[in-house]
Design a protein around this motif. Structure first.
Motif, PDB file in Angstrom:
ATOM      1  N   VAL A 179       0.855  -1.191   0.000  1.00  0.00           N
ATOM      2  CA  VAL A 179       0.000   0.000   0.000  1.00  0.00           C
ATOM      3  C   VAL A 179       0.887   1.236   0.000  1.00  0.00           C
ATOM      4  O   VAL A 179       1.824   1.343   0.800  1.00  0.00           O
ATOM      5  CB  VAL A 179      -0.919   0.011   1.239  1.00  0.00           C
ATOM      6  CG1 VAL A 179      -1.777   1.272   1.257  1.00  0.00           C
ATOM      7  CG2 VAL A 179      -1.785  -1.235   1.277  1.00  0.00           C
ATOM      8  N   LEU A 180       0.613   2.153  -0.893  1.00  0.00           N
ATOM      9  CA  LEU A 180       1.360   3.412  -0.980  1.00  0.00           C
ATOM     10  C   LEU A 180       0.395   4.549  -0.668  1.00  0.00           C
ATOM     11  O   LEU A 180      -0.533   4.829  -1.439  1.00  0.00           O
ATOM     12  CB  LEU A 180       1.965   3.586  -2.371  1.00  0.00           C
ATOM     13  CG  LEU A 180       2.903   2.461  -2.809  1.00  0.00           C
ATOM     14  CD1 LEU A 180       3.311   2.644  -4.270  1.00  0.00           C
ATOM     15  CD2 LEU A 180       4.133   2.387  -1.913  1.00  0.00           C
ATOM     16  N   ARG A 181       0.600   5.198   0.456  1.00  0.00           N
ATOM     17  CA  ARG A 181      -0.297   6.246   0.917  1.00  0.00           C
ATOM     18  C   ARG A 181       0.314   7.621   0.663  1.00  0.00           C
ATOM     19  O   ARG A 181       1.542   7.789   0.776  1.00  0.00           O
ATOM     20  CB  ARG A 181      -0.591   6.080   2.414  1.00  0.00           C
ATOM     21  CG  ARG A 181      -0.894   4.643   2.825  1.00  0.00           C
ATOM     22  CD  ARG A 181      -1.762   4.577   4.054  1.00  0.00           C
ATOM     23  NE  ARG A 181      -3.124   5.026   3.769  1.00  0.00           N
ATOM     24  CZ  ARG A 181      -4.087   5.115   4.671  1.00  0.00           C
ATOM     25  NH1 ARG A 181      -3.826   4.771   5.927  1.00  0.00           N
ATOM     26  NH2 ARG A 181      -5.298   5.520   4.351  1.00  0.00           N
ATOM     27  N   LYS A 182      -0.509   8.567   0.301  1.00  0.00           N
ATOM     28  CA  LYS A 182      -0.020   9.931   0.076  1.00  0.00           C
ATOM     29  C   LYS A 182       0.641  10.441   1.356  1.00  0.00           C
ATOM     30  O   LYS A 182       0.029  10.408   2.427  1.00  0.00           O
ATOM     31  CB  LYS A 182      -1.165  10.855  -0.332  1.00  0.00           C
ATOM     32  CG  LYS A 182      -0.757  12.312  -0.533  1.00  0.00           C
ATOM     33  CD  LYS A 182      -1.943  13.160  -0.940  1.00  0.00           C
ATOM     34  CE  LYS A 182      -1.582  14.642  -1.010  1.00  0.00           C
ATOM     35  NZ  LYS A 182      -0.541  14.936  -2.007  1.00  0.00           N
ATOM     36  N   TRP A 183       1.872  10.910   1.225  1.00  0.00           N
ATOM     37  CA  TRP A 183       2.603  11.379   2.403  1.00  0.00           C
ATOM     38  C   TRP A 183       2.322  12.858   2.658  1.00  0.00           C
ATOM     39  O   TRP A 183       2.274  13.668   1.732  1.00  0.00           O
ATOM     40  CB  TRP A 183       4.105  11.190   2.226  1.00  0.00           C
ATOM     41  CG  TRP A 183       4.893  11.566   3.459  1.00  0.00           C
ATOM     42  CD1 TRP A 183       5.275  10.743   4.459  1.00  0.00           C
ATOM     43  CD2 TRP A 183       5.362  12.876   3.826  1.00  0.00           C
ATOM     44  NE1 TRP A 183       5.961  11.434   5.436  1.00  0.00           N
ATOM     45  CE2 TRP A 183       6.021  12.752   5.077  1.00  0.00           C
ATOM     46  CE3 TRP A 183       5.285  14.138   3.237  1.00  0.00           C
ATOM     47  CZ2 TRP A 183       6.615  13.835   5.726  1.00  0.00           C
ATOM     48  CZ3 TRP A 183       5.861  15.219   3.886  1.00  0.00           C
ATOM     49  CH2 TRP A 183       6.519  15.057   5.116  1.00  0.00           C
TER      50      TRP A 183
END
Length: 346
Positions: A179-183
């Protein structure tokens, strides 16, 4: 709630594989994306990638660091020797996964990774302190995951379904996901963990175990409690199929609204923070308002204001660089030699 009901409510609900899997990211995010952080799910991940995460030394796959690839061998040098068992040292490259990660980084201008359930918060020390956990290359993503002890929970079905009843052969299929979440910068003082038992929001806990003056103002606590209750009643309760769960919120600066950060199973493996699960069970059968607990003093046993979070996981960056591509034994010998050399120079 009757006393008869009170005596029959267990501390934990029944733990089944399907119940646990309802809290992996890809299960809950589509239903709550409008009240959560923008995220991209990449699944399933290959067995080779799993083996990379489980491998001993800390290194990044070839081609993932966004730097031009240059040969490190001259024409007169030989390639690395094989291990004693005849196999070459591990070499990994994930060009397709690199491309997907780069696309998300471009879309979000930086990402924070996690696996199905667990994020590498314990590896925050690996990247720049000014932008904790912010990944701007695939190499950053891999390095965070490789440096984390937390994410090991997600790699094996046995740990994911720990505590579930029944024979392992009957457990639900499980696929590893990235999962790649907006930082973006997160103020930990505005994070709370909320506990729902038998369909009732019974407790709210400050998530970061530092002491904050403003959280000990009664008016502020009333605002937070009201905001959490409103968000739960309007946005979470109608959509959440489970009656027992734990969810984390990040509140807005004015504390009036919030974003869902994560859902977790109501299970022993989920940290109950300022409550015990016995406390929460008692609250679930009592006819009381939702209880909100905070660190009420700098001397509180859980207060860690003067200690770096997850400091036991941190190692020098030089150690990471030195370990690249080496076994534990090889790294130990080189690290020892480097320490001896430093002592002699001193």
């Amino acid at each position: 709630m009757s006393s008869a009901t009170a005596t029959t409510l267990d501390v934990f609900p029944e733990q089944t594989p399907s119940y646990i899997l309802s809290f992996q990211f890809s299960s809950w995010y589509p239903k709550f994306s409008d009240v959560s952080i923008k995220s991209t799910i990449i699944k399933p991940l290959s067995d080779v990638f799993r083996k990379y995460l489980e491998s001993e030394s800390v290194f990044v796959p070839e081609g993932s660091d966004d730097l031009p690839v240059e040969s490190t061998l001259s024409d007169d040098e030989e390639p690395p020797e094989s291990d004693d068992d005849g196999e070459a040292p591990p070499s990994y490259a994930f060009p397709d996964l690199d491309a997907e990660i780069r696309a998300s980084i471009k879309q979000y201008d930086g990402v924070f990774p996690k696996l199905n359930f667990t994020s590498p918060r314990d590896a925050a020390w690996v990247l720049a302190a000014g932008s904790p956990l912010k990944c701007t290359t695939p190499a950053d993503v891999y390095l965070l995951l490789k440096s984390s002890d937390f994410i090991m929970h997600d790699l094996e079905r046995a740990t994911v379904f720990e505590g579930c009843e029944g024979d392992e052969s009957s457990w639900s299929p499980y696929e590893l996901e990235l999962v790649l979440r907006k930082w973006y910068p997160i103020n930990p003082s505005r994070e709370v963990r909320c506990f729902v038992r038998n369909g009732k929001l019974v407790g709210i806990s400050q998530r970061d175990t530092n002491y904050y003056d403003f959280l000990n103002v009664s008016e502020t606590q009333d605002v937070i409690r009201s905001s959490v209750m409103r968000l739960w009643e309007e946005k979470i309760k109608p959509r959440q199929e489970q009656r027992d769960y734990v969810f984390d919120l990040l509140l807005t600066r004015d504390l009036s609204r919030g974003h869902v950060v994560d859902f977790n199973p109501y299970a022993p493996k989920t940290d109950s923070l300022l409550f015990s699960y016995k406390d929460l069970c008692d609250l679930a059968v009592a006819d009381n308002a939702t209880e909100f607990r905070v660190i009420d003093s700098p001397a509180h046993p859980l207060a860690i204001r003067n200690a770096p979070v997850h400091q036991h996981n941190a190692v020098p960056m030089e150690a990471i660089q030195l370990s690249s591509g080496r076994s534990i034994d090889e790294f130990a010998e080189l690290w020892k030699a480097q320490l001896n050399e430093s002592t002699e120079d001193a």
